[in-house]
Motif scaffolding. Structure first.
Motif, PDB file in Angstrom:
ATOM      1  N   GLU A   1       0.914  -1.465   0.399  1.00 50.20           N
ATOM      2  CA  GLU A   1       0.204  -0.428   0.200  1.00 50.20           C
ATOM      3  C   GLU A   1       0.945   1.560  -0.099  1.00 50.20           C
ATOM      4  N   THR A   2       1.738   1.531   0.731  1.00 48.07           N
ATOM      5  CA  THR A   2       2.630   1.999   0.974  1.00 48.07           C
ATOM      6  C   THR A   2       3.215   2.338  -0.322  1.00 48.07           C
ATOM      7  N   VAL A   3       3.924   1.476  -0.620  1.00 46.69           N
ATOM      8  CA  VAL A   3       4.496   1.561  -3.158  1.00 46.69           C
ATOM      9  C   VAL A   3       3.860   2.451  -3.522  1.00 46.69           C
ATOM     10  N   ALA A   4       2.281   1.762  -3.222  1.00 48.35           N
ATOM     11  CA  ALA A   4       1.425   1.716  -4.351  1.00 48.35           C
ATOM     12  C   ALA A   4       0.926   3.855  -4.430  1.00 48.35           C
ATOM     13  N   ALA A   5       1.056   3.877  -2.547  1.00 46.67           N
ATOM     14  CA  ALA A   5       0.848   5.438  -2.905  1.00 46.67           C
ATOM     15  C   ALA A   5       1.707   6.061  -3.318  1.00 46.67           C
ATOM     16  N   PHE A   6       2.704   5.659  -3.590  1.00 43.57           N
ATOM     17  CA  PHE A   6       4.316   6.213  -3.225  1.00 43.57           C
ATOM     18  C   PHE A   6       4.219   6.415  -4.635  1.00 43.57           C
ATOM     19  N   ARG A   7       4.301   5.545  -5.572  1.00 48.10           N
ATOM     20  CA  ARG A   7       4.203   5.710  -6.977  1.00 48.10           C
ATOM     21  C   ARG A   7       2.815   6.131  -7.545  1.00 48.10           C
ATOM     22  N   ARG A   8       1.484   6.347  -6.996  1.00 51.11           N
ATOM     23  CA  ARG A   8       0.651   6.948  -7.071  1.00 51.11           C
ATOM     24  C   ARG A   8       0.572   9.143  -7.240  1.00 51.11           C
ATOM     25  N   GLU A   9       1.710   9.024  -6.306  1.00 55.46           N
ATOM     26  CA  GLU A   9       2.590  10.832  -6.184  1.00 55.46           C
ATOM     27  C   GLU A   9       3.545  10.842  -6.560  1.00 55.46           C
ATOM     28  N   LEU A  10       4.032  10.009  -7.552  1.00 55.31           N
ATOM     29  CA  LEU A  10       5.057  10.210  -8.300  1.00 55.31           C
ATOM     30  C   LEU A  10       4.630  10.156  -9.630  1.00 55.31           C
ATOM     31  N   GLY A  11       2.929   9.901  -9.791  1.00 60.18           N
ATOM     32  CA  GLY A  11       2.790  10.202 -11.591  1.00 60.18           C
ATOM     33  C   GLY A  11       3.244   8.412 -12.009  1.00 60.18           C
ATOM     34  N   LEU A  12       3.767   7.034 -11.305  1.00 64.09           N
ATOM     35  CA  LEU A  12       4.294   6.348 -11.751  1.00 64.09           C
ATOM     36  C   LEU A  12       3.102   4.871 -11.994  1.00 64.09           C
ATOM     37  N   ASP A  13       2.080   5.631 -11.176  1.00 69.05           N
ATOM     38  CA  ASP A  13       1.142   4.215 -11.545  1.00 69.05           C
ATOM     39  C   ASP A  13       0.529   4.441 -13.382  1.00 69.05           C
ATOM     40  N   LYS A  14       0.427   5.578 -13.549  1.00 62.07           N
ATOM     41  CA  LYS A  14      -0.088   6.667 -14.965  1.00 62.07           C
ATOM     42  C   LYS A  14       0.790   4.924 -16.114  1.00 62.07           C
ATOM     43  N   PRO A  15       0.083   5.100 -17.571  1.00 66.70           N
ATOM     44  CA  PRO A  15       0.404   3.548 -18.512  1.00 66.70           C
ATOM     45  C   PRO A  15       0.882   4.501 -19.100  1.00 66.70           C
ATOM     46  N   ALA A  16       2.690   3.661 -19.653  1.00 64.71           N
ATOM     47  CA  ALA A  16       3.658   4.630 -20.398  1.00 64.71           C
ATOM     48  C   ALA A  16       3.204   5.296 -21.152  1.00 64.71           C
ATOM     49  N   TYR A  17       2.582   5.001 -22.325  1.00 63.95           N
ATOM     50  CA  TYR A  17       2.676   6.351 -23.146  1.00 63.95           C
ATOM     51  C   TYR A  17       1.535   7.358 -22.511  1.00 63.95           C
ATOM     52  N   VAL A  18       1.043   7.073 -21.248  1.00 67.57           N
ATOM     53  CA  VAL A  18       0.190   8.888 -20.509  1.00 67.57           C
ATOM     54  C   VAL A  18       1.836   9.747 -20.267  1.00 67.57           C
ATOM     55  N   ARG A  19       2.103   8.413 -19.588  1.00 69.63           N
ATOM     56  CA  ARG A  19       3.683   9.445 -19.039  1.00 69.63           C
ATOM     57  C   ARG A  19       4.760  10.226 -20.057  1.00 69.63           C
ATOM     58  N   TYR A  20       4.537   9.323 -21.011  1.00 67.65           N
ATOM     59  CA  TYR A  20       5.570   9.788 -22.230  1.00 67.65           C
ATOM     60  C   TYR A  20       5.103  11.054 -22.900  1.00 67.65           C
ATOM     61  N   PHE A  21       3.655  10.529 -22.852  1.00 64.25           N
ATOM     62  CA  PHE A  21       2.885  12.365 -23.862  1.00 64.25           C
ATOM     63  C   PHE A  21       3.045  13.886 -22.628  1.00 64.25           C
ATOM     64  N   ASP A  22       2.970  13.474 -21.312  1.00 67.98           N
ATOM     65  CA  ASP A  22       3.041  14.100 -20.564  1.00 67.98           C
ATOM     66  C   ASP A  22       4.461  14.777 -20.554  1.00 67.98           C
ATOM     67  N   TRP A  23       5.505  14.130 -20.714  1.00 62.09           N
ATOM     68  CA  TRP A  23       6.476  14.071 -20.238  1.00 62.09           C
ATOM     69  C   TRP A  23       7.255  14.973 -21.768  1.00 62.09           C
ATOM     70  N   ILE A  24       6.811  14.714 -22.996  1.00 64.74           N
ATOM     71  CA  ILE A  24       7.425  15.499 -23.871  1.00 64.74           C
ATOM     72  C   ILE A  24       6.734  16.165 -24.104  1.00 64.74           C
ATOM     73  N   GLY A  25       5.471  16.870 -24.193  1.00 64.21           N
ATOM     74  CA  GLY A  25       4.831  17.899 -23.624  1.00 64.21           C
ATOM     75  C   GLY A  25       4.875  19.025 -23.074  1.00 64.21           C
ATOM     76  N   SER A  26       6.007  18.691 -21.838  1.00 62.82           N
ATOM     77  CA  SER A  26       6.443  19.245 -21.014  1.00 62.82           C
ATOM     78  C   SER A  26       7.759  20.069 -21.379  1.00 62.82           C
ATOM     79  N   VAL A  27       8.558  18.890 -22.222  1.00 62.84           N
ATOM     80  CA  VAL A  27       9.574  19.088 -23.095  1.00 62.84           C
ATOM     81  C   VAL A  27       9.291  20.108 -23.630  1.00 62.84           C
ATOM     82  N   ALA A  28       8.616  20.543 -24.505  1.00 60.95           N
ATOM     83  CA  ALA A  28       7.634  21.217 -25.466  1.00 60.95           C
ATOM     84  C   ALA A  28       7.586  22.293 -25.287  1.00 60.95           C
TER      85      ALA A  28
END
Length: 326
Positions: free
Chosen positions: A49-76
């Motif tokens: 539960e602690t690991v899942a909550a921490f991953r959710r806080e960091l945004g690591l629980d999202k699908p990989a393609y969502v995190r990629y577009f979030d990252w590349i959009g921020s970089v742009a």
């Protein structure tokens, strides 16, 4: 549209497209890195539960393609994100922005690259031109033998040999390049001498041999034979007739090696404990700091692509067929 302008625009478009595909490769490669930041921070005793909550806080629980577009959009938009370093599951966020971490380290790497380029580029051009001028002489063979010896050795071996000779046996330069933001300019130059010398020995060989080959190839051209028949000296033939037409391949070699000075300094920075972006990337990989690793890799890729684009543009604008189309 002028052929030069259309060709340059095509190269720029291909550069942006290449950078986009490289960003996908960078993100995908980091996804396959072993280990997990949350587990590294929380330890093996943390509950699911602690690991899942921490991953959710960091945004690591999202699908990989969502995190990629979030990252590349921020970089742009110029936002490289927040570093995972300093994050804790307690809810207290002591993290720093990636730009804040990368900025000073990138400046240090660019300083080392500029210091090396100022020495290496003129030296390589001089050695390449004089070796072509005195082709098959003792000087030419000696330069080729030395450059072949240095280019055949890996960077870390050259670095350790220089540390042994110039820092341990003969304490001329410091073995560690531990510079800070407050280090005076000339002290910084002194502490960066061994890393710069290591990089110089590595890249001079390649640039010198390509310069020599480009000029020797042009010396067989008919217009060079005509210049010789006019009674011009060998130096005049090379400097005024051969060298201007050899700028395109030479520019490509110089751009490739300048890109290496920024992209390939990781090993040298680690050996000399130099606080550059290469050392930062190694530390980020060790701690699984994903945003920092992504930013460093993207900066390396962008630098390499931009410098190669500049070399392409130089070769295009110096092409007589494009400058004077029929």
């Amino acid at each position: 549209m002028h052929p030069i302008l259309s060709t340059v625009l095509q190269r720029l478009g291909l550069g942006f497209l290449t950078l986009f595909f490289v960003s996908i490769i960078i993100f995908s490669s980091i996804e396959f890195l072993p280990g997990d930041f949350t587990e590294a921070v929380l330890g093996q005793t943390a509950t699911e539960e602690t690991v899942a909550a921490f991953r959710r806080e960091l945004g690591l629980d999202k699908p990989a393609y969502v995190r990629y577009f979030d990252w590349i959009g921020s970089v742009a938009t110029g936002d490289l994100g927040q570093s995972f370093s300093g994050r804790a599951s307690s809810g207290v966020d002591r993290s720093r922005s990636v730009a804040e971490l990368v900025g000073p380290r990138l400046a240090n790497t660019l300083f080392l690259a500029a210091m090396t380029a100022i020495i290496a580029v003129p030296l390589a051009l001089t050695l390449g031109i004089t070796a072509a001028l005195y082709r098959n002489s003792i000087y030419d063979r000696s330069v080729n033998a030395v450059t072949l010896s240095t280019i055949s050795m890996p960077e870390f071996l050259v670095a350790y040999l220089l540390i042994l000779i110039l820092a341990s046996l003969n304490p001329i330069f410091p073995s560690l390049a531990n510079v800070t933001a407050d280090t005076p300019f000339w002290e910084r130059v002194y502490k960066c001498s061994l890393p710069a010398l290591t990089l110089t020995l590595v890249i001079v060989a390649h640039m010198m041999r390509m310069t020599r080959a480009a000029i020797i190839n042009l010396l067989a051209s008919p217009y060079i034979e005509m210049a010789r028949l006019k009674g011009l000296s060998p130096a005049t033939v090379i400097l005024k007739h051969a060298l201007p037409n050899a700028w395109a391949p030479i520019a490509n070699v110089i751009a490739f090696n300048l890109a290496y000075l920024v992209v390939g300094v990781v090993v040298v920075e680690v050996v000399f404990v130099y606080p550059g972006i290469g050392q930062l990337m190694v530390d980020a990989v060790t701690t699984r700091d994903i945003p920092v690793v992504q930013a460093c890799a993207l900066i390396f890729a962008a630098t390499y692509i931009i410098l190669n684009l500049i070399a392409d543009i130089i070769s295009i604008v110096t092409n007589p067929r494009l400058l004077h189309p029929r």
